[in-house]
Design a protein around this motif. Structure first.
Motif, PDB file in Angstrom:
ATOM      1  N   ARG A  71       0.826  -1.213   0.000  1.00 48.19           N
ATOM      2  CA  ARG A  71       0.000   0.000   0.000  1.00 48.19           C
ATOM      3  C   ARG A  71       0.859   1.262   0.000  1.00 48.19           C
ATOM      4  N   TYR A  72       1.979   1.227   0.727  1.00 47.42           N
ATOM      5  CA  TYR A  72       2.870   2.384   0.759  1.00 47.42           C
ATOM      6  C   TYR A  72       3.465   2.643  -0.623  1.00 47.42           C
ATOM      7  N   LEU A  73       3.960   1.586  -1.279  1.00 54.66           N
ATOM      8  CA  LEU A  73       4.558   1.770  -2.596  1.00 54.66           C
ATOM      9  C   LEU A  73       3.535   2.263  -3.604  1.00 54.66           C
ATOM     10  N   SER A  74       2.297   1.775  -3.508  1.00 61.09           N
ATOM     11  CA  SER A  74       1.227   2.275  -4.387  1.00 61.09           C
ATOM     12  C   SER A  74       0.956   3.741  -4.110  1.00 61.09           C
ATOM     13  N   GLU A  75       0.878   4.073  -2.832  1.00 63.44           N
ATOM     14  CA  GLU A  75       0.626   5.461  -2.419  1.00 63.44           C
ATOM     15  C   GLU A  75       1.762   6.369  -2.889  1.00 63.44           C
ATOM     16  N   LYS A  76       2.968   5.899  -2.745  1.00 64.27           N
ATOM     17  CA  LYS A  76       4.161   6.674  -3.090  1.00 64.27           C
ATOM     18  C   LYS A  76       4.215   6.969  -4.604  1.00 64.27           C
ATOM     19  N   THR A  77       3.808   6.013  -5.425  1.00 61.78           N
ATOM     20  CA  THR A  77       3.874   6.230  -6.868  1.00 61.78           C
ATOM     21  C   THR A  77       2.751   7.114  -7.373  1.00 61.78           C
ATOM     22  N   GLN A  78       1.717   7.301  -6.557  1.00 65.19           N
ATOM     23  CA  GLN A  78       0.593   8.162  -6.953  1.00 65.19           C
ATOM     24  C   GLN A  78       0.862   9.626  -6.658  1.00 65.19           C
ATOM     25  N   ILE A  79       1.864   9.888  -5.890  1.00 59.89           N
ATOM     26  CA  ILE A  79       2.159  11.277  -5.493  1.00 59.89           C
ATOM     27  C   ILE A  79       2.884  11.998  -6.589  1.00 59.89           C
TER      28      ILE A  79
END
Length: 79
Positions: A71-79
């Motif tokens: 979830r963190y990596l997904s969140e990080k790439t959306q920023i």
């Protein structure tokens, strides 16, 4: 986990509440060197390291670690 917190905020809050901080282990250093010698560019950030540290400390399970990292990596790439 509260829905209003980002994964980053949640991990920092959990680690702070439990007094957990990331300190590289000799295995971490060895893995970094081996990865670099293999020609791979794998660089983790402080949140990824903290998630692994929470698992090592027994604060979260292996499944929770994988979920948080994903979830963190997904969140990080959306920023």
């Amino acid at each position: 986990m509260s829905d209003h917190l980002s994964i980053r905020e949640y991990v920092i809050e959990l680690a702070t509440e439990l007094g957990i901080r990331y300190h590289p282990t000799p295995d971490d250093t060895l893995a970094e060197i081996a990865t670099r010698l293999a020609g791979d560019d794998v660089v983790t950030d402080e949140i990824e390291d903290l998630i692994v540290t929470l698992k090592r400390a027994g604060a979260i399970s292996g499944n929770e670690m994988v979920t948080l990292l994903s979830r963190y990596l997904s969140e990080k790439t959306q920023i």
